[in-house]
Design an enzyme around this catalytic site. Sequence first.
Site, PDB file in Angstrom:
ATOM      1  N   PHE A 187       0.847  -1.192   0.000  1.00 20.79           N
ATOM      2  CA  PHE A 187       0.000   0.000   0.000  1.00 20.79           C
ATOM      3  C   PHE A 187       0.881   1.240   0.000  1.00 20.79           C
ATOM      4  O   PHE A 187       0.834   2.074   0.893  1.00 20.79           O
ATOM      5  CB  PHE A 187      -0.934  -0.031   1.225  1.00 20.79           C
ATOM      6  CG  PHE A 187      -2.210   0.755   1.023  1.00 20.79           C
ATOM      7  CD1 PHE A 187      -3.048   0.485  -0.046  1.00 20.79           C
ATOM      8  CD2 PHE A 187      -2.571   1.757   1.911  1.00 20.79           C
ATOM      9  CE1 PHE A 187      -4.227   1.204  -0.241  1.00 20.79           C
ATOM     10  CE2 PHE A 187      -3.746   2.484   1.724  1.00 20.79           C
ATOM     11  CZ  PHE A 187      -4.566   2.209   0.650  1.00 20.79           C
TER      12      PHE A 187
ATOM     13  N   THR B 168       3.766  -4.852  -3.981  1.00 21.17           N
ATOM     14  CA  THR B 168       4.959  -4.668  -3.146  1.00 21.17           C
ATOM     15  C   THR B 168       6.140  -4.363  -4.075  1.00 21.17           C
ATOM     16  O   THR B 168       6.029  -4.462  -5.296  1.00 21.17           O
ATOM     17  CB  THR B 168       5.264  -5.923  -2.290  1.00 21.17           C
ATOM     18  OG1 THR B 168       5.527  -7.027  -3.150  1.00 21.17           O
ATOM     19  CG2 THR B 168       4.110  -6.261  -1.357  1.00 21.17           C
TER      20      THR B 168
ATOM     21  N   LYS C  74       7.249  -6.082 -10.894  1.00 21.94           N
ATOM     22  CA  LYS C  74       7.981  -6.635 -12.040  1.00 21.94           C
ATOM     23  C   LYS C  74       8.754  -7.912 -11.709  1.00 21.94           C
ATOM     24  O   LYS C  74       9.028  -8.708 -12.604  1.00 21.94           O
ATOM     25  CB  LYS C  74       8.971  -5.577 -12.561  1.00 21.94           C
ATOM     26  CG  LYS C  74       8.306  -4.436 -13.296  1.00 21.94           C
ATOM     27  CD  LYS C  74       9.188  -3.208 -13.348  1.00 21.94           C
ATOM     28  CE  LYS C  74       8.921  -2.296 -12.176  1.00 21.94           C
ATOM     29  NZ  LYS C  74       9.759  -1.101 -12.106  1.00 21.94           N
TER      30      LYS C  74
ATOM     31  N   VAL D 152       4.619  -3.151 -17.262  1.00 20.29           N
ATOM     32  CA  VAL D 152       5.368  -2.538 -18.369  1.00 20.29           C
ATOM     33  C   VAL D 152       4.633  -1.277 -18.803  1.00 20.29           C
ATOM     34  O   VAL D 152       3.464  -1.333 -19.173  1.00 20.29           O
ATOM     35  CB  VAL D 152       5.491  -3.506 -19.581  1.00 20.29           C
ATOM     36  CG1 VAL D 152       6.303  -2.866 -20.698  1.00 20.29           C
ATOM     37  CG2 VAL D 152       6.121  -4.828 -19.170  1.00 20.29           C
TER      38      VAL D 152
ATOM     39  N   GLY E 210      12.792  13.488  -7.681  1.00 20.92           N
ATOM     40  CA  GLY E 210      12.097  12.234  -7.404  1.00 20.92           C
ATOM     41  C   GLY E 210      11.945  11.325  -8.610  1.00 20.92           C
ATOM     42  O   GLY E 210      11.267  10.307  -8.547  1.00 20.92           O
TER      43      GLY E 210
ATOM     44  N   ASP F 134      16.180  -2.300 -14.736  1.00 21.43           N
ATOM     45  CA  ASP F 134      14.723  -2.147 -14.776  1.00 21.43           C
ATOM     46  C   ASP F 134      14.199  -2.428 -16.190  1.00 21.43           C
ATOM     47  O   ASP F 134      13.197  -3.133 -16.364  1.00 21.43           O
ATOM     48  CB  ASP F 134      14.347  -0.722 -14.318  1.00 21.43           C
ATOM     49  CG  ASP F 134      12.864  -0.448 -14.454  1.00 21.43           C
ATOM     50  OD1 ASP F 134      12.097  -1.021 -13.661  1.00 21.43           O
ATOM     51  OD2 ASP F 134      12.469   0.305 -15.363  1.00 21.43           O
TER      52      ASP F 134
ATOM     53  N   LYS G   7      11.582  -5.506 -17.688  1.00 18.89           N
ATOM     54  CA  LYS G   7      10.430  -5.323 -18.581  1.00 18.89           C
ATOM     55  C   LYS G   7      10.616  -6.101 -19.883  1.00 18.89           C
ATOM     56  O   LYS G   7       9.661  -6.614 -20.456  1.00 18.89           O
ATOM     57  CB  LYS G   7      10.220  -3.839 -18.838  1.00 18.89           C
ATOM     58  CG  LYS G   7       9.748  -3.134 -17.558  1.00 18.89           C
ATOM     59  CD  LYS G   7       9.972  -1.648 -17.622  1.00 18.89           C
ATOM     60  CE  LYS G   7       9.507  -0.980 -16.333  1.00 18.89           C
ATOM     61  NZ  LYS G   7       9.963   0.414 -16.250  1.00 18.89           N
TER      62      LYS G   7
END
Length: 345
Positions: free
Chosen positions: A11, A99, A128, A155, A209, A223, A227
Amino acid sequence: MKQIRLSIIGFGVVGQGLAELLALKQTQLRHEFGIEVVLVSVASARYGFIYRSEGLDIPLLLELSAARLPLTNHSGVQHWTNALQGLQATDADMLAEATGTNLQDAEPGISHIRTALTKGMHVITANKGPAALAAAELFALAEKHHVQLRLEATVMAGTPVISTIREGMVGSSITAMRGILNGTTNYILSAMATGRDYAEVLAEAQQQGYAEADPTADVEGYDAVAKTLILAALVFGQTLRPEQVIRQGISTISRQQMQNAISQQKRIKLIASLRFLPAEKSVEARVEPTELPLNDPLARVDGVMNALTIQSDTLPEVTIIGPGAGRQATGQGLLADLIAIAKSL
Ligand SMILES: NC(=O)c1ccc[n+]([C@@H]2O[C@H](COP(=O)([O-])OP(=O)(O)OC[C@H]3O[C@@H](n4cnc5c(N)ncnc54)[C@H](OP(=O)(O)O)[C@@H]3O)[C@@H](O)[C@H]2O)c1
């Protein structure tokens, strides 16, 4: 009215983004699709798993989260300190797993997903890790238990690439895909194209950020590799290991290299690509900085935007451009999957 009893595990940005959309679109879901979503459980690492059979108050949960107060302040809930135990002990029709991504062993998400599928719950996820490392196993588990697993948000967030390929382009044979699948690196490369240095732009992206304090997963291409693995599994039915994706990040790209590309009417982008090799019946997967001529649709995708160009036998080139991250954009990916499953029931 179809009632969907939903559990959200994780959350944070994305889990809350989905909850927010469910509250915002409650009337539309009822009137347009005949769906009533009852959020019965929510979990975070800090506050554990809370469950209320009659449903939780979403605005209250969002207020508690914004004020950094425990979710257990919600009245009338049962509580487990561990999300997996809570999931095992309670019932719901669907799990939204949000999560954090872990590309080593996909935990804790993969355990949440395995447990939910085994219990006969449908699963939608933005995580992912499980999708990149174990898509085939998880789809087989879903099939065994006659439930659905959908991964749109993994993705390009809510930009509908997976549903476009699997549903919109159904019947077409995909031959190759190339994409900008990481917003952080695209932000950095776009800013470098205006003449700035890598280190300066990275620091700015961290301040705003867009980049993590430890940017390795983004700037070294991990990352985008995750994907790429997800697309390999979903589109080509190929289970690849991360080491099988040829990978190079953007951290060594100099201002000079960028300026040289610009002087040749080109742009450098971090491109994830997949190419089906018919002779070998396998796919070649790469994530690497690539010089693109300006007439390539990906060359002009700037800032944190993502894009994917798909080539197939019947549609020579389809390009989808859209956000690849964000609270509402990723919540939308999960919402679309929730509605797709609910409509099929
Ligand atoms: N943010 C995006 O734009 C975006 C886009 C696409 C995909 N995703 C993926 O979506 C997932 C969620 O991203 P996010 O940005 O929402 O991350 P986040 O803000 O860090 O939220 C992660 C949530 O998971 C919870 N959590 C961690 N371990 C847990 C456990 N064992 N049991 C229960 N809850 C646990 C955390 O609890 P605490 O709050 O107590 O730490 C937190 O609430 C990630 O896998 C991410 O890669 C994110």
